[in-house]
Structures are given as C-alpha cells and as structure tokens.
Design a protein around this motif. Structure first.
Motif, mmCIF file in Angstrom:
data_model
loop_
_atom_site.group_PDB
_atom_site.id
_atom_site.type_symbol
_atom_site.label_atom_id
_atom_site.label_comp_id
_atom_site.label_asym_id
_atom_site.label_seq_id
_atom_site.Cartn_x
_atom_site.Cartn_y
_atom_site.Cartn_z
ATOM 1 N N MET A 1 -4.343 27.137 -32.784
ATOM 2 C CA MET A 1 -4.570 28.411 -32.105
ATOM 3 C C MET A 1 -3.351 29.309 -32.333
ATOM 4 S SD MET A 1 -5.427 28.947 -28.078
ATOM 5 C CE MET A 1 -5.410 30.555 -27.317
ATOM 6 N N THR A 2 -3.548 30.392 -33.084
ATOM 7 C CA THR A 2 -2.436 31.242 -33.503
ATOM 8 C C THR A 2 -2.648 32.677 -33.055
ATOM 9 O OG1 THR A 2 -3.503 31.670 -35.627
ATOM 10 C CG2 THR A 2 -1.995 29.806 -35.523
ATOM 11 N N ARG A 3 -1.553 33.416 -33.088
ATOM 12 C CA ARG A 3 -1.586 34.846 -32.782
ATOM 13 C C ARG A 3 -1.823 35.613 -34.079
ATOM 14 N NH1 ARG A 3 3.961 35.847 -29.761
ATOM 15 N NH2 ARG A 3 2.997 37.857 -29.309
ATOM 16 N N ILE A 4 -2.665 36.609 -34.027
ATOM 17 C CA ILE A 4 -2.985 37.405 -35.214
ATOM 18 C C ILE A 4 -2.841 38.879 -34.862
ATOM 19 C CG2 ILE A 4 -4.525 35.685 -36.203
ATOM 20 C CD1 ILE A 4 -6.872 37.291 -35.098
ATOM 21 N N THR A 5 -2.689 39.700 -35.882
ATOM 22 C CA THR A 5 -2.582 41.152 -35.690
ATOM 23 C C THR A 5 -3.797 41.888 -36.244
ATOM 24 O OG1 THR A 5 -1.348 41.318 -37.773
ATOM 25 C CG2 THR A 5 -0.062 41.080 -35.742
ATOM 26 N N LYS A 6 -4.678 41.139 -36.920
ATOM 27 C CA LYS A 6 -5.901 41.741 -37.454
ATOM 28 C C LYS A 6 -7.102 41.018 -36.871
ATOM 29 C CE LYS A 6 -3.714 43.017 -41.838
ATOM 30 N NZ LYS A 6 -3.748 42.866 -43.320
ATOM 31 N N PRO A 7 -8.241 41.678 -36.766
ATOM 32 C CA PRO A 7 -9.425 41.020 -36.204
ATOM 33 C C PRO A 7 -9.808 39.783 -37.011
ATOM 34 C CG PRO A 7 -9.766 43.394 -36.357
ATOM 35 C CD PRO A 7 -8.492 43.105 -37.085
ATOM 36 N N ASP A 8 -10.275 38.790 -36.311
ATOM 37 C CA ASP A 8 -10.699 37.549 -36.958
ATOM 38 C C ASP A 8 -12.129 37.711 -37.457
ATOM 39 O OD1 ASP A 8 -10.958 34.986 -37.822
ATOM 40 O OD2 ASP A 8 -11.349 34.137 -35.844
ATOM 41 N N ASP A 9 -12.308 37.658 -38.782
ATOM 42 C CA ASP A 9 -13.636 37.829 -39.367
ATOM 43 C C ASP A 9 -14.173 36.528 -39.951
ATOM 44 O OD1 ASP A 9 -11.868 37.578 -41.416
ATOM 45 O OD2 ASP A 9 -12.584 39.293 -42.576
ATOM 46 N N ALA A 10 -13.576 35.384 -39.587
ATOM 47 C CA ALA A 10 -14.012 34.111 -40.170
ATOM 48 C C ALA A 10 -15.447 33.776 -39.778
ATOM 49 C CB ALA A 10 -13.071 32.987 -39.747
ATOM 50 N N VAL B 1 -6.095 36.555 -31.076
ATOM 51 C CA VAL B 1 -6.054 35.096 -31.047
ATOM 52 C C VAL B 1 -7.122 34.572 -31.996
ATOM 53 C CG1 VAL B 1 -6.247 33.035 -29.631
ATOM 54 C CG2 VAL B 1 -5.262 35.108 -28.671
ATOM 55 N N ALA B 2 -6.786 33.551 -32.759
ATOM 56 C CA ALA B 2 -7.754 32.958 -33.674
ATOM 57 C C ALA B 2 -7.354 31.524 -33.948
ATOM 58 C CB ALA B 2 -7.841 33.751 -34.977
ATOM 59 N N ALA B 3 -8.325 30.755 -34.412
ATOM 60 C CA ALA B 3 -8.063 29.390 -34.864
ATOM 61 C C ALA B 3 -7.840 29.426 -36.365
ATOM 62 C CB ALA B 3 -9.238 28.479 -34.518
ATOM 63 N N ARG B 4 -6.711 28.912 -36.809
ATOM 64 C CA ARG B 4 -6.370 28.915 -38.217
ATOM 65 C C ARG B 4 -6.163 27.479 -38.697
ATOM 66 N NH1 ARG B 4 -8.384 33.096 -38.481
ATOM 67 N NH2 ARG B 4 -7.462 35.146 -38.882
ATOM 68 N N SER B 5 -6.556 27.234 -39.935
ATOM 69 C CA SER B 5 -6.398 25.909 -40.535
ATOM 70 C C SER B 5 -5.011 25.791 -41.153
ATOM 71 C CB SER B 5 -7.472 25.682 -41.595
ATOM 72 O OG SER B 5 -7.279 24.457 -42.263
ATOM 73 N N PHE B 6 -4.298 24.721 -40.779
ATOM 74 C CA PHE B 6 -2.962 24.490 -41.301
ATOM 75 C C PHE B 6 -2.820 23.030 -41.718
ATOM 76 C CE2 PHE B 6 -1.935 28.238 -38.724
ATOM 77 C CZ PHE B 6 -1.120 28.939 -39.600
ATOM 78 N N PRO B 7 -2.196 22.787 -42.878
ATOM 79 C CA PRO B 7 -1.713 21.426 -43.137
ATOM 80 C C PRO B 7 -0.443 21.209 -42.322
ATOM 81 C CG PRO B 7 -1.174 22.860 -44.979
ATOM 82 C CD PRO B 7 -1.964 23.692 -44.011
ATOM 83 N N VAL B 8 -0.440 20.226 -41.488
ATOM 84 C CA VAL B 8 0.665 19.995 -40.558
ATOM 85 C C VAL B 8 1.281 18.635 -40.852
ATOM 86 C CG1 VAL B 8 1.367 19.831 -38.145
ATOM 87 C CG2 VAL B 8 -0.477 21.386 -38.802
ATOM 88 N N TRP C 1 -14.123 19.782 -44.290
ATOM 89 C CA TRP C 1 -13.281 20.709 -43.528
ATOM 90 C C TRP C 1 -13.415 22.109 -44.113
ATOM 91 C CZ3 TRP C 1 -10.813 20.577 -39.039
ATOM 92 C CH2 TRP C 1 -9.874 21.558 -38.755
ATOM 93 N N ASP C 2 -13.761 23.049 -43.255
ATOM 94 C CA ASP C 2 -13.881 24.448 -43.651
ATOM 95 C C ASP C 2 -12.563 25.142 -43.316
ATOM 96 O OD1 ASP C 2 -14.490 27.062 -44.131
ATOM 97 O OD2 ASP C 2 -16.392 27.056 -43.052
ATOM 98 N N ARG C 3 -11.771 25.434 -44.323
ATOM 99 C CA ARG C 3 -10.458 26.034 -44.095
ATOM 100 C C ARG C 3 -10.586 27.442 -43.526
ATOM 101 N NH1 ARG C 3 -6.646 25.724 -49.163
ATOM 102 N NH2 ARG C 3 -5.314 26.722 -47.585
ATOM 103 N N ARG C 4 -11.624 28.171 -43.920
ATOM 104 C CA ARG C 4 -11.768 29.547 -43.442
ATOM 105 C C ARG C 4 -12.077 29.584 -41.955
ATOM 106 N NH1 ARG C 4 -16.551 32.696 -43.456
ATOM 107 N NH2 ARG C 4 -16.133 34.931 -43.191
ATOM 108 N N ARG C 5 -12.952 28.717 -41.509
ATOM 109 C CA ARG C 5 -13.320 28.701 -40.093
ATOM 110 C C ARG C 5 -12.475 27.723 -39.283
ATOM 111 N NH1 ARG C 5 -18.010 28.991 -43.146
ATOM 112 N NH2 ARG C 5 -19.399 30.772 -42.713
ATOM 113 N N ALA C 6 -11.668 26.904 -39.935
ATOM 114 C CA ALA C 6 -10.787 25.937 -39.273
ATOM 115 C C ALA C 6 -11.577 24.995 -38.371
ATOM 116 C CB ALA C 6 -9.699 26.656 -38.469
ATOM 117 N N PRO D 1 -13.966 26.365 -32.701
ATOM 118 C CA PRO D 1 -12.912 25.648 -31.969
ATOM 119 C C PRO D 1 -12.277 26.437 -30.845
ATOM 120 C CG PRO D 1 -12.137 26.345 -34.131
ATOM 121 C CD PRO D 1 -13.596 26.631 -34.098
ATOM 122 N N LEU D 2 -12.362 27.753 -30.909
ATOM 123 C CA LEU D 2 -11.697 28.553 -29.886
ATOM 124 C C LEU D 2 -12.596 28.800 -28.689
ATOM 125 C CD1 LEU D 2 -8.992 29.943 -29.391
ATOM 126 C CD2 LEU D 2 -9.959 32.024 -30.361
#
Length: 756
Positions: A139-148, A253-260, A622-627, A653-654
C-alpha cells in the motif's frame, strides 16, 4: 620332682646384697684380660723398615711435587666439575619471581583507589544476516490517479434462471441485520454495527462501492448480484495480512507490486554493553549516562550472485538508515503492527518499519529466526490504522533518495525518531525528539523519555490512525520498552538488537547476497562536545587515534569549507547472508478429481476405458499491474497445458472488492504430467468392503515452465483452493440466526460443512 635353688637366709634379695661386689670385681678382671690380649696381637713394623727409610720416601715424594707435572693427573677430575659461569651469571641477573612470596593483603593500602585511563572499547560486527524475498502488494502513496483497475467490473453471481432473485428494496434498511440477511441483499453492516454510509451521512450504496471496507461493511455476501466477501472469509483468510481502513474514496493511495527482499541481522547488544563496561566502567571520568553503546545507523551492501563460483562478489551500497526511512516516509501509506518483540528493536535507527503488505502474512519479512514474536492482542491484530493524507494530484514527486556509504561530511540526519510536532517512528505524534539524530546534537534521553520513546510507552500513534502530512511524518508505531540508557540501568535486558531493512530494487530472477555494518557513537569523541572527556585521561592508543581523526577533520574543513566532526566508529562487515532469488509467485493448486470410467466387454473379458481421469487445477499468476493474484480454475486431463485465456475473479487488495477480469492470459508454459484420485473410498463393514460417497483426494504432478516438478494435493491445498475461488463456508446445521448471524454463537463459530 623339680629342682629347687636355695639362696640362703634372705632369699634372692639377701643373696644379691651380700655378693654384688664380687660380681663387679670379676667383670673388671675380664676386661683387663681382653685389653692385654689385644695389645699382644697388634701388627708390628715390617722387617727392614726403619725411620730412615720412611724419611727417604717422604723426600722423594716432595721432589716429585716440586719438579713434576701433577696437572696431568688432576685435569680429568677437575675439568669435569667446572660449571658454565657465563650462564650462571646470566641467570643471576634475572629478577626473582615474587609470586610465591607475595602476600594477599598489601602492607600499605591506597587511600584513593587507582583508576585506569579511558580505552577504546571494541565494536562488534552484526551477526547472522538473513534474507527473505518475494513479490508483494504494498500500500503506497501516489500523486496520480490509480488506473490499474479501470475497465474491470464487479464480479457478479450467476443466478439460476428458474430462481431469479428479487430486486433489493430501495428504502432505508434497519441496522443490525444478520450475516445471512446481508447475503440475501438486506444490506447494512455486521451485527451491532452501523454501515459506513449511514455514519458519514452518505447514500447507502456508498458502502457497496467501498466493497464493505469500513466497519460494518464486511460480510455483505451478495448485494444486487455482486460477489462480495463474507464475514467468515474475512476473519479466516484475511486476518494475517495488513488490513487498511481506506477504500476507493481515498485519493493518493494505491496497491503497487514490488519485489521485496527483507534483510535482517543481529547486533550483539549484550556483548557490546559488557565491552563498554570493561573498557570504561573503571576508567577516570566514567559516566553511566554517556558511556553506553549508542547505535547511530546501519549501512548495507548487496552483491549479485554470478554463475561463476570463483568470481569475487561485487559489493555495492544498497541502503542505510536514512535512505530506508526516507523511502518509507515517501512511499508507505500505512504501518502494520510490529510482529517482533519490541525489546529487541531500535526503531528508526537499526530497525526499519515493515511495509504495508496487503492480503499476505508478513511474519517472514518482519522476524529474524532468533527474535521472538510479539504477543498481539486481538484489538491490535484486527484494528490496524492506515489512511494517509490525500496527496495533491499533479504534485511533483521529490527526488528519490539514494543510499550512500560516503560519510565524509558526517553521518546523515535520520528522520525516524520524530521531530517536534510530528509523530515520530518510536514516539507518539506531537512529542519532541528524545534521542537526537546522528549528524546533529545528540541528546540521548530526556527527563521523561528514553532511547526511542517514553518509558513504558507503546507508541500506538494517534487515535485517528496514520495521517502523514506533506512533511512526511511516520506514525508512533514502535515504542521502545524499558529505560535504555536511563539512570539506574547498567545492563541490557536482551542479548540482541535486530537490524531490519527492505530492498525494493531487486530484479526478479536474479540472486543476491547482503551484508551490513553499523555506526556506533565514539564514547571518547561524542557528538556532544560538552560530554567529550578530558584528553589527559585518555589512554595513549586512544590519543593517537583521535589525533589522526582530528587532523583528517581539520583537513576536510580547510579544503571543503564545510563543518565535519567524526564522532562515530564503524564495525566490520557482517558475514554475507544466505542467497535469495526473487521469484514471481506463480503456483498451482489442486482440486477434486474424477476417476476414469471403464466398462467390461464381457463378464470375464477385458475392460475398456470410456473416459479418462480428470480433475480441477487452479492456476495462479501474479498481475504486476493490479498487484494481486489472478486465479482461474481449469478442468484438466493428463498432458493438458496450463496456458489459456479466461475470465478471472480477483480480489482488489485495497478495497477488498471482488473484480472480474475478462480475457486474462495465463501464460505459464506448464502442463499436467499426471493425475490420480476420484475413486470411491472403501471402508470395512464386517467381512466385506463398502463404498462411501467420499472420493479419493485428487493429486496432480505439474511441470512448470522452468522444468520443476510440482506436486499438488487436494487435501493440502484445500485452504488455498477455497480462498482463491472465494468459496464461503456455511454452518453445517443450516442457516444462522437472522438476528445475530455468526455473532449469535456465544461460544465461537459453529462447525462448517460444505461450501456454498
């Protein structure tokens, strides 16, 4: 008849008295006779010898001594007895060991105990570095609308045509309906709780758009034909991951896919404390407040593992405390509850906050194998904060911080422990800093605080949850227990402190190793000049080291015209961690199977197979775009390829809405090598065997795109199978009470039977 001796008158006594002198006289006569006999028998001088001959022999011996060489006869005897006088002289010069003569009590005691000069305590490197890798929705902070999710519709329930469902009523629904009422479309919230739309004065369909995210919105089951999560599903399958209280209404706010890659290591805290006591506790100028280990930050390096085992690793800086905290401040839109025991943490300094991983357990990311788990109460495990302040659309993103190991200008200021008026990572919002930062004025501890928070404070953050402002404040999430570095405390309560950070720059398919080191404040040259010890009480080795440090600082200031004060010492690098590889979470889940159907041509003839065995396998990619995970169930035969295009119902997920993706491409390059199961189970009934309606569980052997063999089992995969396909359990005894739903059971949940 015996012989009798008569001694006369007076007996034996009288006889002795009368005749004793006669006996003595007889003994004297015997001695005189013996003397005369010995004199008569003595050897005499041989014939021919006279005094003149003896004199002549003596004169000859004298001439021999005067004119001869007697050393020839004496030398063998005398030379063998001469000692090695140089060696004896050398041994005589050695001091005598007085240990055998030393007393236990000194003759003169010191009036004032002598103190040693201040030494440099040894600084110990981190131990047991561990790494854990995976791909997660954060769950990350974004500055642009989430269009996933633009264009993806809500998943609907296919209703039988012969039993159409009535349309839901338009009028306002009363509060407090049971879960099964909600599943049938009566709306509202969970038992005893109001819906989000009612509470906020919004239309009642707002809660539906939120997917039941707000309190009271769970457990809707089905609303106007839409698939939604039931109460049991949420409590049973989603209780381990991070659950934010934010939905579609929150901007930024959006859910983003990250390799962690979570990297964890141990600092030998207790051993370091004992080393400080050994070097400084008996020294002149010892201060129990300042002469303690004060960790300032960590530095981490990463090396990509090559295929050549003889190739040396190429280490590059990947993170440090400042970089990790700035990345978290800029990107995290929430902080999950801490899983590790807080006594083992140094929040914001060595221990970085866990990313808000959605839908998945984050235990492996948060815990080191030797750090105990924190015991969370139900209210902490379920009630998690998460809504950040909305970011302004079009706002320019600040430049991403870069990790560095160059501290020529001093250690960076870590924005982790909080600042006045900002909720800090390790203290409640609004509190001032109680520990100071590396690179600034170090003020470890305040009158009421401690190293990382107030005494006994849990640091739960503000009542309204986590709302970082534009300046990027972290929540009060990790309060440090017990007064670390406070007066009266002279030893640590734990053996280790945990270093923890997260690498978000790893590339899937590559393998890495990590190592870390820590910076610790120099007790003989601290950041606070007022606490610096007098140079006269320093050991000579310490003085020589500091002279070089001061000279380097002065040369840097003269060259760069910037202030610098090297007030830290750094440890050696830890041993490299285990090798980790970021692998995309593609997997397969086994379902039920149907056995092959065959008939006999004749009663005693061979059997002919009419229909081969088949089963159901859920392919998960795993869908990286939609996380998020995208599952699809497929009926398969032996040799069936698991590459196909199909619609899929997935979990946002959100918001926890169930969305339907049309024509999703499952490109796995995997196939089913073999399967078995589906035959009726047999039980012994007396002397015969009887078939039961229960089939043998399905088992599948899948070969994935990399050639690995994967065994799927219906029994072992039952939980994942139901979770991925959103199969909701129902009570075995029928529908629950309409008034109370599942909450009507005072002893907990009932026994669950077949899924709906």
């Amino acid at each position: 008849m015996g012989l009798k001796i008569n001694f006369g008158k007076g007996g034996l006594k009288g006889f002795v008295i009368q005749h004793a002198e006669k006996g003595i006289f007889g003994m004297v006569l015997v001695l005189v006779a013996a003397f005369i006999y010995s004199s008569a028998t003595q050897e005499t001088v041989e014939q021919g010898e006279s005094p003149n001959s003896l004199k002549g022999g003596a004169s000859g011996a004298l001439n021999t001594l005067q004119s001869g060489n007697p050393w020839a006869a004496l030398a063998p005897e005398r030379l063998g007895k001469v000692d090695d006088y140089p060696a004896l002289a050398q041994n005589a010069r050695q001091p005598v060991d007085d240990a055998a003569y030393r007393g236990t009590t000194p003759w003169i005691k010191d009036l004032i105990p002598r103190q040693q000069k201040r030494q440099d305590p040894e600084v110990y490197a981190p131990l047991k570095a561990e790494a854990e890798a995976g791909v997660f929705a954060v769950m990350t902070r974004i500055t642009k609308p989430d269009d996933a999710w633009v264009g993806d519709k809500d998943a609907t329930v296919e209703q039988p045509k012969e039993k159409p469902k009535p349309k839901p009523k338009k009028e306002r629904r009363p509060r407090g309906g049971g879960m099964y009422d909600e599943m049938m479309g009566s709306g509202g919230g969970a038992t005893g709780m109001s819906g989000y739309g009612e509470e906020m004065g919004m239309p009642m369909d707002y809660g539906s758009e939120m997917g039941g995210m707000m309190p009271g919105g769970y457990g809707t089951g089905m609303t106007a034909g839409k698939r939604t999560l039931g109460q049991f599903y949420i409590k049973h399958y989603l209780s381990q991951g991070y659950r934010p209280t934010v939905g579609l209404g929150a901007v930024g706010v959006a859910a983003r896919s990250f390799p962690v890659v979570a990297v964890k290591a141990l600092v030998p805290f207790e051993k370091q404390w004992e080393e400080y006591e050994r070097a400084l506790a008996s020294a002149t100028g010892y201060s129990p407040m300042h002469d303690i280990p004060k960790y300032l930050l960590f530095v981490a390096e990463r090396a990509e593992v090559s295929d050549d085992p003889n190739s040396p690793p190429q280490w590059k800086t990947v993170s440090n405390s400042r970089f990790a905290m700035e990345w978290a401040l800029k990107n995290y839109a929430g902080v999950p509850p801490e899983m590790a025991d807080e006594a083992y943490l140094l929040p914001g300094t060595l221990t970085m906050p866990v990313p808000p991983v959605l839908l998945q357990p984050y235990d492996a990311l948060a815990l080191h194998s030797e750090i105990p788990r924190r015991k969370l109460g139900p209210h902490l495990a379920m009630g998690q904060s998460g809504a950040p302040e909305a970011a302004k659309e079009g706002q320019e993103e600040p430049a991403a911080p870069q990790p560095s190991a160059d501290f020529s200008e001093g250690l960076p200021q870590i924005p982790a422990a909080g600042a006045p008026g900002v909720g800090g990572y390790g203290m409640a919002p609004g509190m001032g800093s109680g520990m100071g930062y590396p690179g600034g004025d170090m003020t470890y501890g305040t009158d009421a605080g401690m190293y990382g928070g107030a005494p006994g404070m849990e640091g739960s953050g503000s009542a309204g949850g986590y709302y970082p402002g534009p300046s990027g404040g972290m929540p009060g999430g990790y309060g440090m227990p017990g007064a670390y570095g406070m007066p009266g405390v002279n030893q640590p309560v734990v053996k280790y402190k945990m270093i923890r950070f997260f690498d978000f720059t790893a590339e899937p398919g590559k393998s890495y190793q990590y190592r870390v080191r820590v910076m610790i404040e120099d007790p003989n040259r601290p950041q606070d000049r007022n606490s610096e010890p007098n140079p006269r009480i320093l050991d000579q080795a310490v003085s020589d080291r500091l002279a070089k440090v001061i000279a380097d600082d002065e040369a840097y200031i003269k060259t760069n015209r910037k202030p610098r004060r090297t007030s830290w010492r750094q440890t050696e690098w830890s041993e490299p961690s285990n090798i980790v590889t970021v692998v995309s979470p593609e997997r397969f889940v086994g379902g039920g199977a149907t056995s092959a159907r065959s008939v006999k041509l004749t009663l005693t003839g061979p059997s002919v197979e009419l229909e081969e065995a088949k089963g159901k396998v859920v392919t998960v990619v795993w869908d990286r775009r939609r996380a998020t995970e995208v599952p699809a169930e497929r009926e398969v035969l032996r040799g069936a390829f698991l590459d196909f295009t199909d619609k899929a119902d997935v979990l946002q997920p959100l918001t926890l809405q169930i969305k339907r993706i049309e024509d999703f491409n499952f490109a796995t390059d995997a196939f089913v090598a073999d399967l078995r199961g589906g035959e009726p189970l047999l039980v012994d009934v007396g002397t015969s065997k009887e078939e039961t309606p229960l089939p043998v569980p399905g088992e599948y052997l899948v070969v994935d795109g990399d050639g690995r063999l994967i065994v799927c089992n219906e029994v072992n995969d039952a939980e994942d199978y139901r979770r991925l396909l959103f199969i909701e359990d129902r009570p075995a005894g029928g529908a629950a009470s309409a008034a109370g739903g599942y909450d009507a059971y005072p002893g907990g949940y009932p026994t669950y039977g077949a899924g709906s």
